[in-house]
Design a protein around this motif. Structure first.
Motif, PDB file in Angstrom:
ATOM      1  N   UNK A 166      -0.077  -9.435   2.243  1.00  0.00           N
ATOM      2  CA  UNK A 166      -1.240  -8.948   2.989  1.00  0.00           C
ATOM      3  C   UNK A 166      -2.364  -9.983   3.114  1.00  0.00           C
ATOM      4  N   UNK A 167      -2.387 -10.947   2.193  1.00  0.00           N
ATOM      5  CA  UNK A 167      -3.500 -11.896   2.140  1.00  0.00           C
ATOM      6  C   UNK A 167      -4.607 -11.454   1.220  1.00  0.00           C
ATOM      7  N   UNK A 168      -4.431 -10.303   0.559  1.00  0.00           N
ATOM      8  CA  UNK A 168      -5.483  -9.735  -0.294  1.00  0.00           C
ATOM      9  C   UNK A 168      -4.864  -8.733  -1.252  1.00  0.00           C
ATOM     10  N   UNK A 169      -5.369  -8.716  -2.475  1.00  0.00           N
ATOM     11  CA  UNK A 169      -4.913  -7.752  -3.486  1.00  0.00           C
ATOM     12  C   UNK A 169      -6.104  -6.949  -3.988  1.00  0.00           C
ATOM     13  N   UNK A 170      -6.064  -5.640  -3.773  1.00  0.00           N
ATOM     14  CA  UNK A 170      -7.095  -4.766  -4.325  1.00  0.00           C
ATOM     15  C   UNK A 170      -6.484  -3.619  -5.120  1.00  0.00           C
ATOM     16  N   UNK A 171      -5.274  -3.763  -5.554  1.00  0.00           N
ATOM     17  CA  UNK A 171      -4.634  -2.657  -6.273  1.00  0.00           C
ATOM     18  C   UNK A 171      -4.192  -1.572  -5.314  1.00  0.00           C
ATOM     19  N   UNK A 172      -5.139  -0.855  -4.738  1.00  0.00           N
ATOM     20  CA  UNK A 172      -4.839   0.148  -3.720  1.00  0.00           C
ATOM     21  C   UNK A 172      -5.454  -0.269  -2.388  1.00  0.00           C
ATOM     22  N   UNK A 173      -4.669  -0.149  -1.324  1.00  0.00           N
ATOM     23  CA  UNK A 173      -5.215  -0.474  -0.003  1.00  0.00           C
ATOM     24  C   UNK A 173      -6.070   0.655   0.546  1.00  0.00           C
ATOM     25  N   UNK A 174      -5.986   1.827  -0.060  1.00  0.00           N
ATOM     26  CA  UNK A 174      -6.727   3.007   0.385  1.00  0.00           C
ATOM     27  C   UNK A 174      -7.511   3.595  -0.776  1.00  0.00           C
ATOM     28  N   UNK A 175      -8.514   4.388  -0.456  1.00  0.00           N
ATOM     29  CA  UNK A 175      -9.140   5.194  -1.489  1.00  0.00           C
ATOM     30  C   UNK A 175      -8.202   6.317  -1.899  1.00  0.00           C
ATOM     31  N   UNK A 176      -8.457   6.888  -3.064  1.00  0.00           N
ATOM     32  CA  UNK A 176      -7.593   7.955  -3.581  1.00  0.00           C
ATOM     33  C   UNK A 176      -7.535   9.168  -2.662  1.00  0.00           C
ATOM     34  N   UNK A 177      -8.574   9.389  -1.898  1.00  0.00           N
ATOM     35  CA  UNK A 177      -8.613  10.575  -1.035  1.00  0.00           C
ATOM     36  C   UNK A 177      -7.579  10.542   0.077  1.00  0.00           C
ATOM     37  N   UNK A 178      -6.937   9.386   0.288  1.00  0.00           N
ATOM     38  CA  UNK A 178      -5.878   9.318   1.291  1.00  0.00           C
ATOM     39  C   UNK A 178      -4.553   9.896   0.790  1.00  0.00           C
ATOM     40  N   UNK A 179      -4.392  10.002  -0.522  1.00  0.00           N
ATOM     41  CA  UNK A 179      -3.099  10.443  -1.068  1.00  0.00           C
ATOM     42  C   UNK A 179      -2.695  11.833  -0.572  1.00  0.00           C
ATOM     43  N   UNK A 180      -3.589  12.822  -0.582  1.00  0.00           N
ATOM     44  CA  UNK A 180      -3.174  14.154  -0.103  1.00  0.00           C
ATOM     45  C   UNK A 180      -2.831  14.191   1.380  1.00  0.00           C
ATOM     46  N   UNK A 181      -3.155  13.116   2.114  1.00  0.00           N
ATOM     47  CA  UNK A 181      -2.860  13.074   3.551  1.00  0.00           C
ATOM     48  C   UNK A 181      -1.467  12.546   3.846  1.00  0.00           C
ATOM     49  N   UNK A 182      -0.779  12.021   2.827  1.00  0.00           N
ATOM     50  CA  UNK A 182       0.540  11.425   3.028  1.00  0.00           C
ATOM     51  C   UNK A 182       1.621  12.505   3.092  1.00  0.00           C
ATOM     52  N   UNK A 183       2.500  12.390   4.087  1.00  0.00           N
ATOM     53  CA  UNK A 183       3.604  13.354   4.230  1.00  0.00           C
ATOM     54  C   UNK A 183       4.812  12.983   3.379  1.00  0.00           C
ATOM     55  N   UNK A 184       4.921  11.711   3.018  1.00  0.00           N
ATOM     56  CA  UNK A 184       6.002  11.269   2.136  1.00  0.00           C
ATOM     57  C   UNK A 184       5.447  10.185   1.216  1.00  0.00           C
ATOM     58  N   UNK A 185       5.781  10.258  -0.062  1.00  0.00           N
ATOM     59  CA  UNK A 185       5.269   9.315  -1.059  1.00  0.00           C
ATOM     60  C   UNK A 185       6.426   8.814  -1.906  1.00  0.00           C
ATOM     61  N   UNK A 186       6.494   7.493  -2.065  1.00  0.00           N
ATOM     62  CA  UNK A 186       7.469   6.885  -2.968  1.00  0.00           C
ATOM     63  C   UNK A 186       6.729   6.403  -4.209  1.00  0.00           C
TER      64      UNK A 186
END
Length: 713
Positions: A166-186
C-alpha cells in the motif's frame, strides 16, 4: 438509643473513609480501553474498584485483564529504588550512584570498543513519548545504530507487507466502525476472543447484520466458534491457502477488473503463477478441503463489502511477510479496500506496538515512519534534533539479531526498557547466554523480570497509573492516557530516566524535557510531513477523550478514518501485488520420525506477553497458574500421554515440561503451548532462530517437536 449509636458509628466510619478516582486506560492490549480505578481508604485498609469509561473504541467495555490490571501496579514486589548487583546479589543504591555507574560504564565501553558497542532494546508497551525519546537517545546521546524492540516479534510481517503493498502501514486501514458494515470477513490467524475480547463485539455486530465470517486457524477457539466457516490449515501452510483462495477467485470470475486495472500493479504475474496451481495441490499442502477453499473465495468475492484481518497466527512465520502479502492480494483483486466496510486490519498485539515503530524503536525507522536510509528523511530529523545529518547512525539489526551481535562481541552494553527478551525471543537459551556475556546491562522495569535478573543495574519505573502519555491503538487512534497516582518510593518515569542518563553523558541540551506534553510536541514536529503524521494532534485535543486517527497534518484536521479511498501511498497511487510461492523462501521446520508434531504458540485470556505483570495479579494468576499443552486425545493416546499429566516437549533447540490438556479442538498433527511462562515452561526455548528474510520475524508458529510422558523419561 440504638439509632443514635448507629448514626454515631456511621459518622465515625465516614470520617475514616476517603475515595480517590484515577482516570486511566488499560496497559495491556492494543484496544487501550479507557477506565477508572477507584481507591477507597477505610481506616488503614484500601480497596479498589474498576469501572470502564465511555470511549469510541471499546465503549466502556473491559476484559478480565483490564479489570485487574491495578493489582500488579500495587504489588508489594514493585521495585521502588535503584538496585546494583554486588557479588551476585542486588543492593539498593541512590539514583546519583546509579547514574554515576551508567556514565562510567557507558563511556568506558564506547571509548574502548566504539559507539556501536552500546545498544538499546525497547518495548511495545512504552508510551509514544518514551518510544520517541528512546529512539532519539540511541541515535543522539549514544550515537549507536543498535536499537530495536520487542514489537519486532509482533507486527513486523504485517507492517512490511502493508508498506510494500500500500505504501503505508497503519495497522488498520479503516476505523473500527467499518467492521459491522462488512458482508464477509476473513480472520486469518487471530483469536480475538482471548487476545482482544473488547474488540469481539464489532464482529458480533457484523454477524448480527448478516456478515459471513471465515476463520483460519489450526485450533478451534472461542473466535472460530463464532465463524460460519472454519478452515484448519496445517501450520505453516497459510501462504499456500491464500493461493488456493486466489485461484478460486480467478476461476469463479469473482474479481474486480476495473479496480485491478485502475488502482493496482502486478495482477498478470499473479494470474500466471496461479495458472500453474490446482486446488487439489493446495488441499494436499494445507489439509484444507478444496470445496472449503472454493466456498471461501465465492463468499468473499460475491460480498458487496468485505474485510481481511491478520494476526500472529499467519504473521509469526519465516515467510510471514509473503503470507500477509498474499492475503492482501485477495483484498486487492476483489477491490475491497478504501470504501465503507472494506479494508485490511493487522490486529496489533501490544498496547503501543503501533506507535513504537512509527516513532523510532525499530532499527531502520525514524520518527513519522521515516526511513533511516532515506537521505531526505535523515536531513529532516537531523534538523529537528539540531544535529548534523552525518551524526545520525545508520541502520542497525533486528531484536534477535542484536543477540548475535552480543555473542560475536560487537555489542558490549545494553539499556533494556520495558521488555523481557530471554522469555520473548526465539532460541531463548541462546539469548540468555548471550545477555550474560554483556559487560554491562541496565534494565528499567517495574519488577525483577527474568532478564532483569541478569542486569548489573535495575532502575525502577512507573506504572500506567502513574505515567501520563499517549498511546496509539490498533486502528491508529492516538489516545491520551492520564495518570495521577503518586509514584511509590523513588520510582521515576521512563522518560525522566532517559533524560537523566543523557544529562550524565553531556547531552542535556537535547533532552531537557519537563514533561510528556513537551516531548509530544517535539514528536509532532518530528513526524510532520511523514507517513505517520501526528503534527495536527495535541494534548488539548486529546483531552477531549475521543482520540484522533493519524495522519492528522494540521490542528484543524479531524484525523483520517479511512485510508486509500482514492489512491494508495505509493508515488503512482497504485497498490502493488506480487505472486507468492507455495513454498517458503526459508525452508520451515518439517515434521519427521524424530519430531513428528507441529508446535504452535499463542496467548490465553488471563495473561499478557511474558507474564511479568499479569503473573503479579492474584486474580489473573489464579486463572492460569501454569503453562499447558493442548493435544488431541488421539495424538495423546498414540504417544502414551494421559490428560493433565506432565509431559516433555522437545525440539532441535531445547525442551520444556508442561501439563497436557486433551482437546479435540486442535489438529491431530499439532500441539499448542502459550508463551506467558518462563524457565522450564518457556516455550520459546523450543523455537528456532530462523528469521523472515524481509522483516526478520522468527517462526514462532511452526516448530517440529516430539512429546513424551515425563514418567517414562
Amino acid at each position: 438509643m440504638t439509632e443514635l449509636l448507629l448514626k454515631y458509628f456511621r459518622a465515625k466510619q465516614q470520617e475514616g473513609q476517603t475515595e480517590k478516582v484515577y482516570d486511566t486506560q488499560c496497559p495491556f492490549c492494543s484496544m487501550q480501553c479507557k477506565k477508572q480505578v477507584i481507591e477507597q481508604s477505610i481506616v488503614t485498609r484500601k480497596q479498589y474498584r474498576v469501572l470502564g469509561k465511555a470511549n469510541p473504541t471499546s465503549h466502556g467495555r473491559l476484559c478480565i485483564k483490564g479489570l485487574n490490571a491495578h493489582q500488579h501496579a500495587l504489588h508489594p514486589e514493585r521495585l521502588k529504588y535503584p538496585l546494583q548487583k554486588v557479588d551476585g546479589k542486588f543492593e539498593q543504591v541512590s539514583w546519583d550512584k546509579a547514574m554515576g555507574i551508567i556514565k562510567e560504564k557507558f563511556q568506558v565501553i564506547q571509548s574502548e570498543h566504539g559507539l556501536n558497542a552500546l545498544s538499546v532494546y525497547g518495548g511495545g508497551s512504552l508510551t509514544n513519548e518514551a518510544a520517541y525519546l528512546l529512539g532519539k537517545f540511541a541515535r543522539v546521546a549514544l550515537r549507536t545504530k543498535y536499537i530495536d524492540y520487542n514489537g519486532r516479534f509482533c507486527m513486523s510481517s504485517a507492517a512490511s507487507a502493508a508498506i510494500h503493498a500500500f505504501g503505508l502501514d497503519r495497522g488498520m486501514t479503516n476505523g473500527l466502525n467499518d467492521i459491522p458494515l462488512a458482508e464477509c470477513i476473513i480472520l486469518a490467524g487471530t483469536n480475538i476472543a482471548e487476545c482482544q475480547p473488547t474488540l469481539l463485539p464489532y464482529f458480533e455486530k457484523a454477524k448480527e447484520n448478516g456478515a459471513f465470517i471465515i476463520a483460519i486457524d489450526p485450533r478451534e477457539t472461542a473466535t472460530t466458534k463464532m465463524a460460519d466457516l472454519h478452515l484448519k490449515p496445517k501450520p505453516g501452510s497459510d501462504a499456500a491457502l491464500a493461493n488456493g483462495i486466489l485461484k478460486a477467485l480467478v476461476e469463479e470470475k469473482e474479481i474486480d477488473l476495473p479496480f485491478i486495472e485502475g488502482r493496482t500493479k502486478g495482477f498478470e504475474e499473479i494470474k500466471a503463477y496461479l495458472g500453474t496451481l490446482t486446488l487439489e495441490e493446495v488441499e494436499e499442502l494445507t489439509g484444507v478441503p478444496a470445496n472449503q477453499i472454493r466456498k471461501t473465495a465465492i463468499m468473499f468475492g460475491k460480498a458487496a463489502t468485505g474485510m481481511i484481518f491478520t494476526a500472529r497466527g499467519v504473521e509469526q512465520q519465516t515467510d510471514g511477510y509473503h503470507t500477509v502479502r498474499n492475503f492482501l492480494n485477495i483484498l486487492l483483486i476483489t477491490g475491497k479496500i478504501g470504501m465503507p466496510g472494506c479494508g485490511y486490519g493487522a490486529i496489533t498485539g501490544q498496547g503501543n506496538g503501533q506507535g513504537g515503530r512509527e516513532h523510532g524503536l525499530k532499527a531502520d525507522q525514524l520518527p513519522g515512519y521515516r526511513s533511516i536510509e532515506n537521505p531526505d528523511h535523515r536531513h529532516y530529523i537531523a534538523r529537528v534534533w539540531n544535529i548534523r545529518e552525518s551524526e545520525l547512525p545508520g541502520k542497525g539489526v533486528s531484536a534477535y539479531e542484536m543477540m548475535n551481535k552480543i555473542e560475536d562481541g560487537e555489542i558490549k552494553g545494553m539499556l533494556l526498557m520495558g521488555s523481557n527478551p530471554i522469555v520473548s525471543n526465539p532460541n531463548a537459551d541462546f539469548v540468555k547466554k548471550a545477555l550474560e556475556k554483556l559487560d554491562f546491562l541496565v534494565a528499567a522495569d517495574m519488577f525483577i523480570s527474568e532478564t532483569a535478573m541478569l542486569a548489573d543495574l535495575i532502575l525502577p519505573v512507573t506504572s500506567y497509573l502513574e505515567n501520563e502519555g499517549t498511546m496509539t491503538n490498533l486502528e491508529g487512534r492516538v489516545l491520551l492516557r492520564p495518570a495521577s497516582k503518586p509514584c511509590p518510593g523513588e520510582v521515576k518515569h521512563d522518560w525522566q530516566i532517559i533524560c537523566e542518563i543523557s544529562r550524565m553523558l553531556g547531552k542535556e541540551d537535547y533532552f531537557s524535557f519537563s514533561g510528556p506534553e513537551e516531548i509530544f510536541n517535539e514528536l509532532r514536529e518530528a513526524s510532520r510531513g511523514g507517513t505517520a503524521d501526528y503534527y495536527g494532534i495535541n494534548y488539548d485535543r486529546l483531552k477531549k477523550g475521543e482520540g484522533i486517527l493519524w495522519p492528522c497534518p494540521d490542528p484543524d484536521h479531524k484525523g483520517t478514518e479511512r485510508l486509500f479511498e482514492n489512491s494508495f501511498a505509493h508515488e503512482d497511487g497504485k497498490a502493488v501485488m506480487i505472486p507468492v510461492s507455495n513454498t517458503s523462501e526459508i525452508a520451515k521446520e518439517a515434521t519427521d520420525g524424530e519430531y513428528p508434531l507441529f508446535l504452535t504458540t499463542g496467548r490465553v485470556i488471563s495473561h499478557y506477553l511474558t507474564g511479568v505483570q499479569t503473573r503479579k495479579s492474584p486474580s489473573l494468576a489464579a486463572r492460569n497458574f501454569e503453562s499447558f499443552a493442548e493435544i488431541h486425545p488421539e495424538t495423546a493416546k498414540k504417544f502414551g500421554i494421559q490428560n493433565k499429566s506432565l509431559i516433555k516437549i522437545k525440539s532441535k533447540k531445547g525442551s520444556i515440561i508442561v501439563r497436557s490438556q486433551w482437546t479435540e479442538d486442535i489438529r491431530q498433527d499439532t500441539i499448542f503451548v502459550p508463551f506467558h511462562w518462563a524457565e522450564n515452561q518457556n516455550v520459546n526455548l523450543l523455537v528456532s532462530d530462523q528469521l523472515d528474510p524481509v522483516c526478520r520475524m522468527p517462526g514462532f508458529k511452526v516448530t517440529a517437536v516430539n512429546v513424551s510422558h515425563l514418567e517414562k523419561l
